[in-house]
Structure formats: C-alpha cells, structure tokens
Design an enzyme around this catalytic site. Structure first.
Site, short mmCIF file in Angstrom:
data_model
loop_
_atom_site.label_atom_id
_atom_site.label_comp_id
_atom_site.label_asym_id
_atom_site.label_seq_id
_atom_site.Cartn_x
_atom_site.Cartn_y
_atom_site.Cartn_z
N HIS A 124 0.87 -1.18 0.00
CA HIS A 124 0.00 0.00 0.00
C HIS A 124 0.91 1.23 0.00
O HIS A 124 2.02 1.18 0.54
CB HIS A 124 -0.84 -0.05 1.28
CG HIS A 124 -1.91 0.99 1.38
ND1 HIS A 124 -1.66 2.27 1.81
CD2 HIS A 124 -3.24 0.93 1.14
CE1 HIS A 124 -2.79 2.96 1.82
NE2 HIS A 124 -3.76 2.17 1.41
N ASP A 201 2.90 -4.86 8.03
CA ASP A 201 1.69 -4.06 7.91
C ASP A 201 0.51 -5.04 7.98
O ASP A 201 0.25 -5.79 7.04
CB ASP A 201 1.72 -3.32 6.56
CG ASP A 201 0.42 -2.58 6.27
OD1 ASP A 201 -0.51 -2.68 7.07
OD2 ASP A 201 0.36 -1.93 5.21
N GLN A 204 -4.65 -5.26 6.83
CA GLN A 204 -5.66 -6.14 6.21
C GLN A 204 -5.60 -7.55 6.79
O GLN A 204 -6.14 -8.49 6.19
CB GLN A 204 -5.45 -6.21 4.68
CG GLN A 204 -5.57 -4.88 3.96
CD GLN A 204 -7.01 -4.36 3.91
OE1 GLN A 204 -7.96 -5.08 4.20
NE2 GLN A 204 -7.17 -3.11 3.54
N LYS A 227 -10.64 -0.62 10.22
CA LYS A 227 -10.78 -1.77 9.31
C LYS A 227 -11.12 -3.04 10.07
O LYS A 227 -11.28 -4.10 9.50
CB LYS A 227 -9.48 -1.97 8.53
CG LYS A 227 -9.16 -0.85 7.54
CD LYS A 227 -7.87 -1.13 6.82
CE LYS A 227 -7.29 0.09 6.14
NZ LYS A 227 -7.95 0.46 4.90
N CYS A 365 -4.68 2.53 -3.75
CA CYS A 365 -3.45 3.01 -3.11
C CYS A 365 -2.32 2.01 -3.28
O CYS A 365 -1.49 1.83 -2.36
CB CYS A 365 -3.67 3.30 -1.62
SG CYS A 365 -4.82 4.62 -1.34
N1 PMP Z 1 -1.85 -0.85 4.67
C1 PMP Z 1 -2.80 -1.53 4.02
C2 PMP Z 1 -2.49 -2.89 3.49
C3 PMP Z 1 -4.06 -0.95 3.82
O1 PMP Z 1 -5.00 -1.62 3.17
C4 PMP Z 1 -4.32 0.34 4.34
C5 PMP Z 1 -5.66 1.02 4.15
N2 PMP Z 1 -6.25 0.82 2.90
C6 PMP Z 1 -3.29 0.99 5.02
C7 PMP Z 1 -2.08 0.36 5.17
C8 PMP Z 1 -3.48 2.35 5.60
O2 PMP Z 1 -4.39 2.33 6.63
P1 PMP Z 1 -4.98 3.70 7.23
O3 PMP Z 1 -5.50 4.46 6.06
O4 PMP Z 1 -6.07 3.24 8.15
O5 PMP Z 1 -3.87 4.38 7.92
#
Ligand code: PMP
Length: 407
Positions: A124, A201, A204, A227, A365
């Site tokens: 991401h 990270d 997910q 999430k 993203c």
């Molecule tokens: N890492 C991953 C794999 C994500 O899917 C996301 C959110 N789409 C993020 C990081 C960022 O999370 P946040 O926007 O809640 O900070």
C-alpha cells in the site's frame, strides 16, 4: 455454515439495514473500512455521555476513569496480538501514522547513507512513501521484492536482496489490492538470519486471521481500528521493547516527557514516549469494544467463514464472461480484485452503486501493483464477516447487468 450465526452478526450492524439508491445495501468495500457493530457505537455514546475527560492528566474522577479505559484498550490489544508487554503497544492514529512514526524514528537512529530498506511489490502507498521519504533524507536505497503474475512474492529474489546493508524489511501481511497472504513467518526468519528487523503491515490481516507477534517473532507491526469494526482515527504500532527503547521519539509535546526545562527535556518511558499530545481518546477507548466483538466471535471461525465465502465468490465471478481476476495467489484472504474485458472499472462501479452495491474501483493506493499488471485499476469487492452468499449473488447479477449496458 454451522457454528457461525450470520443472522445474529448482521443484526449487530445497524448500517447494513439501510437502503442506498432505493435498494438494500450490499456493502463490499470492507478493505477500505468496515461497518461498526452496535456494541462499538454504544461504547462511543457511553464515552461521551458518561466519561469524557482528558487522559493521563487529571486527578479528578472522570480523568481517572477515561485514563483507565484507555489503558484497558492497551491491555486488550496486547492480548489480541499476544505481545509480551503492554508498553510495547503504542496507540496511533492508524496504520499510516504507525508506519510514518517508525520510518522517522527508526530512520533517525539506524539508517545512514548507502543503507537499504526492503519493501515488496504489493505494498500500500502507506508502506512505500514513508520509506521513500526516509531514503531521500538519508541517501539510503529502497529495494523491492518482486512478485509473480499470481501476486506472490519471489522468495528467492527476496533472499538475494538481503545483505549487510539491509536496515529494515517492511512488508504487508495481506495485500489490500490482491488479497495475497504473504509467508510472513518465513520473511521474518530470513531477515533475522541477516540481523535485520521487520515491520509487518497488518492493516488487512488482524480482522481476518489470528496474529501472534511473539509466535511470528516480528519486530514491529501496525494496524488500524476502522478496518477491524472499530472507530476511525485510532491504530496500533507494536514494537519489541528492545527496539522501542533503542529509537528516539517522533513528536514532542505533552505526555511524552518526564521533565522539561528550557535547557533539556527527558523523555517519558514506554509507551508514552511515542504518544505526544491528546490522543483520539474516544476512539482509543472504543477500540476495546471492537476487539471484544472480534474475540467473542473468534478469529478462527471468522477466517473459516470468510474463506468459504471467498471460494464461493471466486467461482461465481470467474463464471462471468470476460472477467479476469487480478491476484490469484494460492493463499488469499477476503479480496476479489478483477477487471472486465473492454470495460473501465469505474463505469462498473458507478452502475453497481446505482444498484446499492458498494465496491471500490481504482488503484487501491497500490499503483505499482496496477503498473505491473498494466491496468489502470480494478474493481475490488472486499469481504467482512457479515457478508453473505446473497451479497455475492447480488454483485454477480449487478456486474452482468453492467456488462450488458456497457458492451
Ligand atoms: N496498509 C494496508 C495494506 C491498507 O490496506 C491500508 C488502508 N487501505 C493501510 C495500510 C493504511 O491504513 P490507514 O489508512 O487506516 O492508515
């Protein structure tokens, strides 16, 4: 599926009962954010009605109960991811905030010109850009583990990238764009053989599968509350005590200090050293309700239910003519990313929305992932524990209708 009372679970989520564009809502954008159960909503109302007060400061009653509740969350997170110490849990604004904190603080102490940071091809943006910024600052080099056309990391290439110059490996547990579950234990073990710490990270991951930071022996791990059925504006950075003690703080301000004079400030101990200023108190406290909710149902049961739904959805979607799945790894979790020949993903998304079906379209993203597949984006349906086969049937019918209209 027996042992999984989907009717009861759905009844806990009031928003699932609403209509969108005159149709019953089919919510399949859970990778972006999940809906909240009544238990979390009630906790938020309870916080403002009964205990609103700043934390870690006052001697008065309300401040004490809000501080206690905030610290209850820390202990719940500790148990949730099986951390050894509660002071290894840093409450952040979210996964992005945690990664930025780590890149800056760790970078300040441990990254120098010519050093290397390894990330993967499926990160991401929030696990790319903070490392890129650090590399630019320090004259360090960003290295990328490549992936194959199924969306699986090339582990041989990964091993070849590891060297004495590698100062951090930062990899996602589950890809938000492809659904791939990475072999994170192996990635960590190989990095450790090289003497390199690892950030996972888990934005997910924590809502779909059991994460045990001690079993994984991971050095740092981040995730977001919103999430995992919890509030927005709160997340977690887990770090091993030895690392958190070895790196300097990020932001200066209230709460993170022990003593301040104009000549010199001494920093507070963990975890407060990394928690400057007033946090999102309500979200921090109410994250505990989301953890309780997940644990009451049980991540093993959630995973079994979601895996079954993913298999059902994969089969049904692949039966649509012209549909190509993007992300066909052997180990996947809860994400169906796809394109349809001759149709722009956005157009399908708009028609699905008219039918009350919420999916996401675009690069999610993860622009480098789209570049590798040479596509502008995908249509992404991402599952949560409250989704059903009926939701998938509605999605398939909606796509078939969109295809008829657009081709
Ligand atoms: N890492 C991953 C794999 C994500 O899917 C996301 C959110 N789409 C993020 C990081 C960022 O999370 P946040 O926007 O809640 O900070």
């Amino acid at each position: 599926m027996k042992d999984f009372d989907i009717g009861r679970i759905r009844a806990d989520f009031p928003l699932l009962r609403r209509e969108v564009n005159g149709k019953p809502l089919v919510y399949l954008d859970n990778g972006a954010t999940t809906q909240k159960p009544q238990q979390v909503i009630d906790a938020i109302i309870h916080y403002y009605q009964d205990m609103n007060s700043n934390v870690h400061r006052g001697v008065h009653y309300l401040s004490q109960i809000s501080t206690d509740a905030f610290e209850v969350t820390r202990r719940k997170v500790q148990a949730f991811i099986h951390a050894e110490h509660e002071h290894e849990i840093i409450i952040t604004k979210g996964a992005t905030d945690g990664i930025n904190l780590l890149a800056q603080c760790y970078g300040k102490a441990f990254v120098h010109a010519g050093d290397e940071i390894i990330i993967s091809a499926m990160e991401h943006h929030s696990n790319i850009v903070p490392w890129q910024m650090l590399c630019e600052d320090k004259g360090a080099v960003l290295k990328v583990i490549p992936m194959n056309s199924d969306g699986e990391l090339d582990m041989e290439q990964y091993q070849a990238l590891l060297s004495p110059k590698t100062k951090m490996v930062a990899v996602t547990y589950v890809s938000n764009a492809l659904g791939t579950i990475n072999p994170i234990a192996e990635i960590i073990a190989l990095a450790h053989q090289n003497g390199t710490p690892v950030l996972v990270d888990a934005a997910q991951a924590v809502q779909h599968l059991k994460v045990d930071v001690q079993a994984l022996d991971v050095d740092f791990l981040v995730f977001s509350g919103h999430k995992m059925y919890g509030p927005t504006g709160v997340g977690v950075l887990y770090g091993k005590e030895k690392w958190l003690n070895a790196i300097p703080p990020y932001q200066g301000g209230g709460d993170m200090i022990k003593d301040v004079t104009f000549e010199k400030t001494t920093y507070n101990e963990l975890p407060f050293k990394f928690e400057a200023g007033t946090p999102n108190i309500e979200a921090g406290i109410c994250l505990a309700a989301a953890i309780d909710y997940l644990e009451e149902i049980g991540l093993d049961r959630i995973k079994a239910y979601e895996d079954d739904l993913l298999a059902y959805a994969t089969e049904k979607l692949l039966a649509i003519e012209g549909l190509k799945m993007i992300g066909t790894a052997e180990h996947k979790s809860s994400v169906l990313s796809f394109v349809i020949k001759g149709i722009h993903p956005y157009d399908v998304g708009v028609i699905l929305d008219k039918l009350g079906i919420a999916v996401r379209t675009g690069h999610h993203c993860a622009q480098p992932v789209m570049d590798q597949y040479r596509i502008p984006g995908t249509i992404r349906a991402s599952l949560a524990m409250y989704n059903t086969r009926e939701d998938i049937d509605a999605l398939v019918a909606g796509i078939e209708r969109a295809v008829k209209m657009l081709l």
